[in-house]
Design a protein around this motif. Structure first.
Motif, PDB file in Angstrom:
ATOM      1  N   ALA A 278       8.665 -23.054  -9.227  1.00  0.00           N
ATOM      2  CA  ALA A 278       8.830 -23.150 -10.067  1.00  0.00           C
ATOM      3  C   ALA A 278       8.278 -22.259 -11.756  1.00  0.00           C
ATOM      4  O   ALA A 278       6.777 -21.606 -11.137  1.00  0.00           O
ATOM      5  CB  ALA A 278       8.642 -24.694 -11.143  1.00  0.00           C
ATOM      6  N   ALA A 279       8.908 -22.339 -12.751  1.00  0.00           N
ATOM      7  CA  ALA A 279       8.306 -20.608 -13.463  1.00  0.00           C
ATOM      8  C   ALA A 279       8.468 -21.190 -15.218  1.00  0.00           C
ATOM      9  O   ALA A 279       9.486 -21.421 -15.002  1.00  0.00           O
ATOM     10  CB  ALA A 279       8.563 -19.306 -13.000  1.00  0.00           C
ATOM     11  N   VAL A 280       7.706 -21.939 -15.411  1.00  0.00           N
ATOM     12  CA  VAL A 280       7.598 -22.414 -16.513  1.00  0.00           C
ATOM     13  C   VAL A 280       7.693 -20.857 -17.871  1.00  0.00           C
ATOM     14  O   VAL A 280       6.672 -20.532 -17.370  1.00  0.00           O
ATOM     15  CB  VAL A 280       6.490 -23.375 -17.147  1.00  0.00           C
ATOM     16  CG1 VAL A 280       5.486 -22.929 -17.126  1.00  0.00           C
ATOM     17  CG2 VAL A 280       6.847 -23.812 -18.124  1.00  0.00           C
ATOM     18  N   LEU A 281       7.847 -21.104 -18.979  1.00  0.00           N
ATOM     19  CA  LEU A 281       7.997 -19.997 -19.825  1.00  0.00           C
ATOM     20  C   LEU A 281       6.996 -20.461 -21.442  1.00  0.00           C
ATOM     21  O   LEU A 281       8.142 -21.716 -22.114  1.00  0.00           O
ATOM     22  CB  LEU A 281       9.506 -19.328 -20.099  1.00  0.00           C
ATOM     23  CG  LEU A 281       9.503 -18.014 -21.951  1.00  0.00           C
ATOM     24  CD1 LEU A 281       8.678 -16.953 -21.109  1.00  0.00           C
ATOM     25  CD2 LEU A 281      10.844 -17.785 -21.500  1.00  0.00           C
ATOM     26  N   THR A 282       6.104 -20.394 -21.562  1.00  0.00           N
ATOM     27  CA  THR A 282       5.981 -20.850 -22.891  1.00  0.00           C
ATOM     28  C   THR A 282       6.855 -20.224 -24.156  1.00  0.00           C
ATOM     29  O   THR A 282       6.857 -19.377 -23.316  1.00  0.00           O
ATOM     30  CB  THR A 282       3.890 -20.067 -23.022  1.00  0.00           C
ATOM     31  OG1 THR A 282       3.855 -18.229 -23.370  1.00  0.00           O
ATOM     32  CG2 THR A 282       3.564 -20.424 -21.597  1.00  0.00           C
TER      33      THR A 282
ATOM     34  N   GLY B 124      -4.557 -22.863 -22.286  1.00  0.00           N
ATOM     35  CA  GLY B 124      -4.546 -22.826 -23.752  1.00  0.00           C
ATOM     36  C   GLY B 124      -3.255 -22.785 -23.965  1.00  0.00           C
ATOM     37  O   GLY B 124      -3.061 -23.118 -25.016  1.00  0.00           O
ATOM     38  N   HIS B 125      -2.318 -23.082 -23.127  1.00  0.00           N
ATOM     39  CA  HIS B 125      -0.520 -22.910 -23.867  1.00  0.00           C
ATOM     40  C   HIS B 125      -0.055 -24.036 -23.990  1.00  0.00           C
ATOM     41  O   HIS B 125      -0.474 -24.829 -22.758  1.00  0.00           O
ATOM     42  CB  HIS B 125       0.061 -22.251 -22.785  1.00  0.00           C
ATOM     43  CG  HIS B 125       0.479 -20.424 -22.466  1.00  0.00           C
ATOM     44  ND1 HIS B 125      -0.094 -19.944 -23.832  1.00  0.00           N
ATOM     45  CD2 HIS B 125      -0.881 -19.786 -22.032  1.00  0.00           C
ATOM     46  CE1 HIS B 125      -0.333 -18.178 -23.820  1.00  0.00           C
ATOM     47  NE2 HIS B 125      -1.187 -18.056 -22.425  1.00  0.00           N
ATOM     48  N   LYS B 126       0.907 -24.976 -24.908  1.00  0.00           N
ATOM     49  CA  LYS B 126       0.913 -26.519 -24.893  1.00  0.00           C
ATOM     50  C   LYS B 126       2.130 -26.416 -25.519  1.00  0.00           C
ATOM     51  O   LYS B 126       2.807 -26.729 -25.833  1.00  0.00           O
ATOM     52  CB  LYS B 126       0.040 -26.935 -25.542  1.00  0.00           C
ATOM     53  CG  LYS B 126      -1.240 -26.928 -24.580  1.00  0.00           C
ATOM     54  CD  LYS B 126      -1.872 -28.156 -25.591  1.00  0.00           C
ATOM     55  CE  LYS B 126      -3.369 -28.053 -25.211  1.00  0.00           C
ATOM     56  NZ  LYS B 126      -4.015 -26.769 -25.647  1.00  0.00           N
ATOM     57  N   GLU B 127       3.432 -25.344 -25.701  1.00  0.00           N
ATOM     58  CA  GLU B 127       4.388 -25.292 -26.173  1.00  0.00           C
ATOM     59  C   GLU B 127       5.590 -24.023 -24.945  1.00  0.00           C
ATOM     60  O   GLU B 127       5.049 -23.093 -24.819  1.00  0.00           O
ATOM     61  CB  GLU B 127       4.269 -24.276 -27.741  1.00  0.00           C
ATOM     62  CG  GLU B 127       3.919 -25.429 -28.595  1.00  0.00           C
ATOM     63  CD  GLU B 127       3.886 -24.306 -30.327  1.00  0.00           C
ATOM     64  OE1 GLU B 127       4.168 -23.855 -29.595  1.00  0.00           O
ATOM     65  OE2 GLU B 127       3.672 -25.691 -30.923  1.00  0.00           O
ATOM     66  N   PHE B 128       6.399 -24.815 -24.997  1.00  0.00           N
ATOM     67  CA  PHE B 128       7.287 -24.115 -23.477  1.00  0.00           C
ATOM     68  C   PHE B 128       8.383 -24.421 -24.525  1.00  0.00           C
ATOM     69  O   PHE B 128       9.447 -25.109 -24.892  1.00  0.00           O
ATOM     70  CB  PHE B 128       7.007 -24.875 -23.125  1.00  0.00           C
ATOM     71  CG  PHE B 128       5.401 -25.205 -21.744  1.00  0.00           C
ATOM     72  CD1 PHE B 128       4.908 -24.185 -21.277  1.00  0.00           C
ATOM     73  CD2 PHE B 128       5.073 -26.658 -22.302  1.00  0.00           C
ATOM     74  CE1 PHE B 128       3.911 -24.588 -20.582  1.00  0.00           C
ATOM     75  CE2 PHE B 128       3.723 -26.732 -21.385  1.00  0.00           C
ATOM     76  CZ  PHE B 128       3.031 -25.163 -21.014  1.00  0.00           C
ATOM     77  N   ALA B 129       9.440 -23.062 -23.603  1.00  0.00           N
ATOM     78  CA  ALA B 129      10.525 -22.562 -24.149  1.00  0.00           C
ATOM     79  C   ALA B 129      11.429 -23.014 -22.762  1.00  0.00           C
ATOM     80  O   ALA B 129      12.462 -23.213 -22.783  1.00  0.00           O
ATOM     81  CB  ALA B 129      11.258 -21.367 -24.510  1.00  0.00           C
ATOM     82  N   ALA B 130      11.276 -22.965 -21.949  1.00  0.00           N
ATOM     83  CA  ALA B 130      12.212 -22.973 -20.401  1.00  0.00           C
ATOM     84  C   ALA B 130      11.280 -22.837 -18.856  1.00  0.00           C
ATOM     85  O   ALA B 130       9.971 -22.781 -19.153  1.00  0.00           O
ATOM     86  CB  ALA B 130      12.755 -21.892 -20.137  1.00  0.00           C
ATOM     87  N   ILE B 131      12.176 -23.555 -18.235  1.00  0.00           N
ATOM     88  CA  ILE B 131      11.276 -23.374 -16.546  1.00  0.00           C
ATOM     89  C   ILE B 131      12.411 -23.411 -15.826  1.00  0.00           C
ATOM     90  O   ILE B 131      13.776 -23.606 -15.923  1.00  0.00           O
ATOM     91  CB  ILE B 131      11.033 -24.498 -16.435  1.00  0.00           C
ATOM     92  CG1 ILE B 131      10.186 -25.280 -15.058  1.00  0.00           C
ATOM     93  CG2 ILE B 131      12.274 -26.456 -16.587  1.00  0.00           C
ATOM     94  CD1 ILE B 131       8.941 -25.690 -14.491  1.00  0.00           C
ATOM     95  N   ALA B 132      12.407 -22.396 -14.692  1.00  0.00           N
ATOM     96  CA  ALA B 132      13.191 -22.580 -13.410  1.00  0.00           C
ATOM     97  C   ALA B 132      12.714 -23.077 -12.851  1.00  0.00           C
ATOM     98  O   ALA B 132      11.616 -23.495 -12.155  1.00  0.00           O
ATOM     99  CB  ALA B 132      12.913 -20.357 -13.107  1.00  0.00           C
TER     100      ALA B 132
END
Length: 120
Positions: free
Chosen positions: A15-19, A53-61
């Motif tokens: 999986a790859a999550v995009l902040t 420190g990232h807590k807002e995400f746009a997408a995940i593949a």
């Protein structure tokens, strides 16, 4: 997916999550002989991002191979959906690969009745 630790099922997931800031965090599934402590790739990617420190995400593949090495679609499990719900809005995009075809869903589509902090 190449770093998957899946000696019991042979089911490899990446999986790859995009902040929302544009950073990408990758994850892979990590199995355990006791099964319930197994960590899905989606939760690994999100945990890595949150720990930085990232807590807002746009997408995940999400991409996966079964124990025979065939590419298969792996929809996020219920626990992963709830973790996504903690940090993501209804329009969060989920991209799933199935036999070379990319399918797109929103969090609202795959988790229509979310349990969110506003109800606590």
């Amino acid at each position: 997916m190449e770093n998957s630790y899946s000696p019991y099922s042979g089911f490899q997931v990446g999986a790859a999550v995009l902040t929302k800031e544009g950073s990408i965090f990758k994850g892979t599934n990590i199995e355990n002989a006791a099964y319930s402590p197994t960590i899905c790739a989606e939760r690994v990617a999100i945990a890595k991002a949150v720990s930085e420190g990232h807590k807002e995400f746009a997408a995940i593949a999400v991409t996966a191979k079964n124990s025979e090495g065939e590419e298969v679609m792996a929809s996020p499990c219920g626990v992963c959906r709830q973790v996504m719900s903690e940090f993501c809005q209804d329009d969060f995009q989920i991209f799933l690969e199935e036999k070379g075809e990319i399918k797109e869903y929103s969090l609202a589509q795959i988790l229509p009745l979310r349990f969110v902090k506003e109800v606590l």
